[in-house]
Design a protein around this motif. Structure first.
Motif, mmCIF file in Angstrom:
data_model
loop_
_atom_site.group_PDB
_atom_site.id
_atom_site.type_symbol
_atom_site.label_atom_id
_atom_site.label_comp_id
_atom_site.label_asym_id
_atom_site.label_seq_id
_atom_site.Cartn_x
_atom_site.Cartn_y
_atom_site.Cartn_z
ATOM 1 N N LEU A 211 0.840 -1.207 0.000
ATOM 2 C CA LEU A 211 0.000 0.000 0.000
ATOM 3 C C LEU A 211 0.869 1.249 0.000
ATOM 4 C CD1 LEU A 211 -2.730 -1.049 2.600
ATOM 5 C CD2 LEU A 211 -3.021 -0.859 0.103
ATOM 6 N N LEU A 212 2.056 1.155 0.623
ATOM 7 C CA LEU A 212 2.961 2.313 0.677
ATOM 8 C C LEU A 212 3.505 2.662 -0.711
ATOM 9 C CD1 LEU A 212 4.912 1.394 3.935
ATOM 10 C CD2 LEU A 212 3.024 3.026 3.682
ATOM 11 N N SER A 213 3.368 1.751 -1.658
ATOM 12 C CA SER A 213 3.778 2.041 -3.036
ATOM 13 C C SER A 213 2.613 2.560 -3.875
ATOM 14 C CB SER A 213 4.372 0.783 -3.690
ATOM 15 O OG SER A 213 5.605 0.462 -3.065
ATOM 16 N N LEU A 214 1.452 2.758 -3.246
ATOM 17 C CA LEU A 214 0.293 3.303 -3.960
ATOM 18 C C LEU A 214 -0.040 4.707 -3.476
ATOM 19 C CD1 LEU A 214 -2.015 0.146 -4.087
ATOM 20 C CD2 LEU A 214 -0.456 0.982 -5.849
ATOM 21 N N PRO B 77 1.025 4.925 11.711
ATOM 22 C CA PRO B 77 0.986 6.284 11.131
ATOM 23 C C PRO B 77 1.436 6.359 9.670
ATOM 24 C CG PRO B 77 1.943 6.339 13.348
ATOM 25 C CD PRO B 77 1.734 4.892 13.007
ATOM 26 N N VAL B 78 2.315 5.470 9.233
ATOM 27 C CA VAL B 78 2.781 5.581 7.835
ATOM 28 C C VAL B 78 1.658 5.476 6.823
ATOM 29 C CG1 VAL B 78 5.211 4.895 8.080
ATOM 30 C CG2 VAL B 78 3.460 3.125 7.770
ATOM 31 N N PHE B 79 0.591 4.733 7.165
ATOM 32 C CA PHE B 79 -0.485 4.577 6.184
ATOM 33 C C PHE B 79 -1.371 5.817 6.062
ATOM 34 C CE2 PHE B 79 0.740 0.152 7.007
ATOM 35 C CZ PHE B 79 1.020 -0.241 5.705
ATOM 36 N N ALA B 80 -1.095 6.835 6.894
ATOM 37 C CA ALA B 80 -1.736 8.134 6.675
ATOM 38 C C ALA B 80 -1.305 8.726 5.331
ATOM 39 C CB ALA B 80 -1.400 9.093 7.811
ATOM 40 N N ALA B 81 -0.279 8.147 4.711
ATOM 41 C CA ALA B 81 0.100 8.547 3.353
ATOM 42 C C ALA B 81 -1.012 8.247 2.348
ATOM 43 C CB ALA B 81 1.391 7.846 2.934
ATOM 44 N N GLU C 233 10.793 9.468 6.433
ATOM 45 C CA GLU C 233 9.875 9.476 5.293
ATOM 46 C C GLU C 233 9.735 8.037 4.770
ATOM 47 O OE1 GLU C 233 7.198 10.602 3.817
ATOM 48 O OE2 GLU C 233 8.019 12.624 3.788
ATOM 49 N N ILE C 234 8.594 7.755 4.137
ATOM 50 C CA ILE C 234 8.331 6.395 3.668
ATOM 51 C C ILE C 234 9.435 5.892 2.745
ATOM 52 C CG2 ILE C 234 6.796 5.042 2.166
ATOM 53 C CD1 ILE C 234 4.453 6.639 3.497
ATOM 54 N N ASP C 235 9.942 6.744 1.853
ATOM 55 C CA ASP C 235 10.984 6.257 0.944
ATOM 56 C C ASP C 235 12.319 6.049 1.651
ATOM 57 O OD1 ASP C 235 11.511 9.018 1.132
ATOM 58 O OD2 ASP C 235 12.331 9.097 -0.898
ATOM 59 N N GLN C 236 12.406 6.420 2.923
ATOM 60 C CA GLN C 236 13.636 6.188 3.689
ATOM 61 C C GLN C 236 13.544 4.979 4.623
ATOM 62 O OE1 GLN C 236 13.385 10.241 5.268
ATOM 63 N NE2 GLN C 236 15.301 10.775 4.237
ATOM 64 N N ASN D 250 5.049 2.699 14.566
ATOM 65 C CA ASN D 250 4.279 1.823 13.683
ATOM 66 C C ASN D 250 4.401 0.367 14.144
ATOM 67 O OD1 ASN D 250 3.565 3.630 11.186
ATOM 68 N ND2 ASN D 250 5.714 4.071 11.661
ATOM 69 N N PRO D 251 3.283 -0.273 14.534
ATOM 70 C CA PRO D 251 3.375 -1.679 14.967
ATOM 71 C C PRO D 251 4.043 -2.609 13.953
ATOM 72 C CG PRO D 251 1.198 -0.799 15.481
ATOM 73 C CD PRO D 251 1.922 0.273 14.700
ATOM 74 N N VAL D 252 3.960 -2.310 12.656
ATOM 75 C CA VAL D 252 4.546 -3.252 11.678
ATOM 76 C C VAL D 252 6.048 -3.433 11.872
ATOM 77 C CG1 VAL D 252 2.871 -3.125 9.803
ATOM 78 C CG2 VAL D 252 4.718 -1.447 9.886
ATOM 79 N N PHE D 253 6.731 -2.398 12.383
ATOM 80 C CA PHE D 253 8.185 -2.536 12.532
ATOM 81 C C PHE D 253 8.577 -3.406 13.724
ATOM 82 C CE2 PHE D 253 7.834 1.253 9.821
ATOM 83 C CZ PHE D 253 8.624 0.832 8.764
ATOM 84 N N ALA D 254 7.578 -3.872 14.506
ATOM 85 C CA ALA D 254 7.865 -4.900 15.508
ATOM 86 C C ALA D 254 8.338 -6.190 14.837
ATOM 87 C CB ALA D 254 6.635 -5.164 16.370
#
Lengths: 299, 299
Positions: A98-101, A123-127, B91-94, B122-126
């Motif tokens: 999803l982060l690539s969309l 929070p990243v998916f707020a993108a 940032e997402i790209d980082q 972000n829970p995903v980075f767990a």
């Protein structure tokens, strides 16, 4: 009226094939280029050949779009044939793409309430702001419409909560919304996509038997495959995936199927990835295929 | 003793080049294959040719590892030459590529406290548990050691908080830890990587002048480029990136440099991506290069 078409964007389980840090005997064959690599599991479907729906958004989605002309942008300067994404769970290999969309493109995001909450807890998916990417919570066993004349239905599957949530969300473990499959219907044609199933239930068997095309969990061939290859400490069932082989495996349990049936979501350790293995011969002898990236399936 | 080596894993800004939903005039040339595509910005560095450090982890990291033999796994069944990741922002790209480094592999994760907090919110980075992937908070302007005999230093850069945090973390906007560059030193050789800079300060100019190799923010050629191409509504400076061209651009501001200097983090709309453009000629006439994926730089 268009026909239901599916394209396998990625055939591998989480981590992909080969996996970035793995030289197990199966990965070694992909690193040396002797068998095709596979990206992480996702399928694109379309009912009209114009609007496409992604089933899961894998971390490899950007390269999968590049490899798939049907998904290249249309219109200038910006636009995309990707009209919707449906998630079957909140695992990283199902949602990270999803982060690539991002980049302001509108599309609809479908999934169970449990999965959409797991996404939006980050929070990243707020993108992907909800005014451009509306969240569409879907109840299992209730049909819903997708763009291009498709009717779809999510259904609960025996499985587990995403690995990264195991500590935090133990109470979700038995929730029927955490791991689902999807049935896609168009003009009488039926496709079932079930990339993660820890067991077969009578209802699941019946649903699979009624489909024209089955894309089913082929993560491991043997339940203790990762332990035996020294690549992990968990059984497949512990990870929410029943094995292909053995008396309790899906080959035996689904021996009554006569439709087109393809194993997908293959882990990098699965010897069925090797075209010359005994495990591949067993799969093919039982009438199953092994998914490859780029496979186009027209129903 | 090894030499300091850098490999450009990805030369493009967030979204990559071409971007998934874009047919602007520059992207169109990449979709038709007439100029090389570029993945999202990341650089691998090594001081000994054995252990590699990633500067940022882009969403394209899995494919970048596949394209870079130095980063392929070593040892059986599992192992990797990637010993550390240093983040220059959240940032997402980082950061999204960290999700492609799961699977139990140990490495060290460096960044400012602000960046590491943004990741772990972000829970995903767990999926990268701190017992295997220890977080190493780094203060700007304080040297620290990296594997392979490298000394490094983060330094604050004029910039901004990640886009997806703009609503939630407005109070971080002026914090010097939210956007940094990195200086890498080994046996007298110096590399500066600054993929996002909204302005030049005297201290930054001095640091860049003292380096043997500069990899600098080449996001946009013109500040209003995205507005004029109909691909966005923001200026470059609003996004934390100064333009290359114009009286206030980096070409003019850094005209005193005589070291090797390369623009990196190029947005898909930047005409300097086109080998036959006036903008590319202006860049090259001033002694700058434009980064491409796979560039190997030995200091």
């Amino acid at each position: 009226m268009g026909r239901l078409t599916a394209i396998v964007l990625g055939a591998a389980a989480g981590g992909g094939f080969p996996q970035w840090n793995c030289r197990c005997p199966v990965c070694a064959r992909a690193w040396d280029g002797s068998i095709p690599a596979r990206t992480q599991c996702s399928v694109a479907v379309s009912g009209d050949g114009e609007r496409w729906i992604l089933l899961n958004a894998s971390p490899d989605l950007r390269s999968q779009i590049h490899a798939t002309p049907a998904l290249h942008p249309r219109g200038a300067p910006r636009g995309s044939p990707i009209a919707a994404v449906v998630l079957t769970g909140g695992e990283i290999d199902q949602i990270a793409g999803l982060l690539s969309l991002r980049e302001g493109q509108p599309f609809d995001l479908f999934g169970t309430a449990e999965t959409l909450c797991a996404v939006d807890a980050n929070p990243v998916f707020a993108a992907l702001p909800p005014d451009r990417v509306p969240r569409r919570p879907i109840l299992p066993d209730v049909a819903f419409a997708l763009p291009g004349g498709i009717e779809a239905e999510l259904f609960a599957l025996p499985g587990k909560v995403p690995l990264y949530l195991e500590g935090a969300a133990r109470d979700l473990a038995g929730d029927p919304g955490t791991n689902v499959g999807i049935e896609i219907r168009r003009a009488g044609a039926r496709l079932v996509f079930a990339p993660g199933a820890a067991a077969l239930t009578p209802g699941l068997k019946q649903r699979l038997a009624g489909a024209d095309l089955v894309l089913f969990d082929g993560t491991l061939f043997t339940d203790d495959e990762m332990i035996r290859t020294g690549t992990g400490t968990k059984t497949g069932r512990r990870m929410g995936h029943m094995p292909i082989g053995g008396p309790d495996g899906s080959l035996a349990g689904l021996s009554g199927l006569s439709n087109r049936r393809i194993y997908i979501h293959l882990n990098n350790t699965n010897p069925a990835l090797l075209a010359d293995s005994a495990e591949r011969r067993a799969v093919e002898a039982a009438g199953w295929e092994v998914a490859e990236d780029g496979m186009e399936l027209v129903l």
